[in-house]
Design a protein around this motif. Structure first.
Motif, PDB file in Angstrom:
ATOM      1  N   HIS A 137      25.097   5.980  -2.240  1.00 31.88           N
ATOM      2  CA  HIS A 137      26.057   5.704  -3.355  1.00 31.88           C
ATOM      3  C   HIS A 137      26.538   6.968  -4.007  1.00 31.88           C
ATOM      4  O   HIS A 137      27.464   7.045  -4.435  1.00 31.88           O
ATOM      5  N   ARG A 141      31.368  10.372  -1.914  1.00 33.43           N
ATOM      6  CA  ARG A 141      32.606  11.152  -2.338  1.00 33.43           C
ATOM      7  C   ARG A 141      32.702  12.390  -2.071  1.00 33.43           C
ATOM      8  O   ARG A 141      33.763  13.145  -2.115  1.00 33.43           O
ATOM      9  N   TYR A 142      31.624  13.318  -1.893  1.00 31.33           N
ATOM     10  CA  TYR A 142      31.366  14.604  -1.769  1.00 31.33           C
ATOM     11  C   TYR A 142      31.611  15.175  -0.137  1.00 31.33           C
ATOM     12  O   TYR A 142      31.638  16.151   0.000  1.00 31.33           O
ATOM     13  N   THR A 144      33.670  15.354   2.162  1.00 34.97           N
ATOM     14  CA  THR A 144      34.981  15.631   2.319  1.00 34.97           C
ATOM     15  C   THR A 144      35.171  16.640   3.458  1.00 34.97           C
ATOM     16  O   THR A 144      34.371  17.410   3.900  1.00 34.97           O
TER      17      THR A 144
END
Length: 346
Positions: A137, A141-142, A144
């Motif tokens: 979790h 988001r990192y 990418t």
């Protein structure tokens, strides 16, 4: 790599001028038969396997994630590595370097760069798996495309930096048997540097990272209610065991060779020949790792296998006409392990 001097030493009998029992013909025949055959097989299998990985991932580049980008660059690293093998195959078969000083530096530096970049990308893939599975979790988001590209550039720059001495200081020198390609004979500093980087950056640190990360990954996977967890655990164990079995004997041989040159262990003719032979044999088998990388990291993945078969079906008429996507349908996993699935089922 300066370890190629093991090959040249087989043609240098000056060390044994006072020892009539030494016969340079035995290792010479060994080079011509065993090394030439093994290097040729590694080149062919490594080129086909890694080439297919590059083609498949390039074709589906719009659907790539961090794992796919690491796989793509791992395959490029192995291709760079295997492209140097034909030059060394000729080198060991004839016993002299005929490609000139520029190619000596270029091939030696490319060989090192391919070696280290392959190791570094395996380490990154291990850390990526660890972060996704153990800290799912926090890192999603990192992961990418921008972060993947930056990380890729940094790894290639680091690999080039570590390999700079081979690009700069490796040279073509002449002796009684012809030309050879290696560090100058008086460059003990760079030989020690090569030994340090090969053992520490090429084995110790990667092995510690793999063992440390996978020792946390496996218990986490076993707690997940997924039908694929046992296959994933077996894959993880295979990755560590194969890496360990192929590279540890070679690094031990290099270290024994270093100790022998410093007269810390016996340095008579028998020990000399045995250690030199050990370096060459273990080095040859370690190089087969670049052939196994596509199998370990890519071909075991269902998504990758489906894409590869689709590509082969287009290239080879009639191939795989009985195959359907349902053959490779993936099992569902609980929501928490969805990112885990995308990592392992490439």
């Amino acid at each position: 790599m300066s370890e190629w001097n093991a090959t040249e030493d087989y043609y240098d009998d000056s060390y044994f001028n006072d020892n009539e029992t030494y016969s340079p013909d035995i290792p010479t025949e060994f080079n011509k038969v065993f090394l030439t055959t093994l290097y040729s097989l590694v080149f062919i299998l490594g080129f086909i396997g890694n080439g297919l990985v590059v083609c498949v991932l390039a074709k589906h580049r719009n659907q790539s994630n961090l794992t796919d980008i690491c796989l793509f660059n791992l395959a490029l690293s192995d291709l760079l590595f295997v492209f140097t093998l034909p030059f060394y195959t000729h080198y060991v078969s004839v016993g002299r370097w005929i490609f000139g000083g520029f190619m000596c530096r270029l091939i030696s530096g490319s060989h090192q760069t391919g070696f280290f970049s392959s190791i570094f990308f395996m380490v990154v893939m291990t850390l990526d798996r660890y972060m996704i599975i153990v800290h799912a979790h926090r890192v999603a988001r990192y992961r990418t495309m921008r972060a993947a590209i930056i990380l890729t550039v940094l790894i290639w720059m680091l690999s080039l930096f570590v390999s700079l001495p081979d690009f700069i200081f490796t040279e073509e020198t002449e002796d009684s048997h012809g030309f050879e390609c290696d560090y100058p004979q008086n460059s003990t500093v760079w030989e020690r540097y090569d030994l340090f980087t090969t053992n520490v950056l090429g084995l110790v640190i990667p092995l510690l990272v793999m063992v440390g990360c996978y020792s946390r990954i496996i218990p986490t996977l076993l707690t997940m209610r997924t039908t694929k967890k046992h296959r994933i655990v077996k894959l993880i164990i295979c990755i560590v065991v194969v890496f360990f079995l192929l590279w540890v004997p070679y690094n031990i041989s290099l270290f024994l060779n270093f100790l022998q040159e410093r007269d810390i262990i016996p340095n008579n003719s028998s020990w000399y020949k045995n250690v030199r032979m050990s370096v060459t044999v273990t080095e040859s088998f370690a190089y087969t790792h670049c052939c196994l990388n596509p199998i370990i990291y890519a071909f075991v993945g269902q998504k990758f296998m489906r894409r590869a078969l689709q590509l082969l079906k287009r290239l080879v008429p009639g191939y795989g006409r009985d195959l359907s996507d349902s053959t490779f349908r993936r099992s569902s996993v609980m929501s928490r392990s969805s990112e885990v699935t995308s990592t392992f089922k490439l």
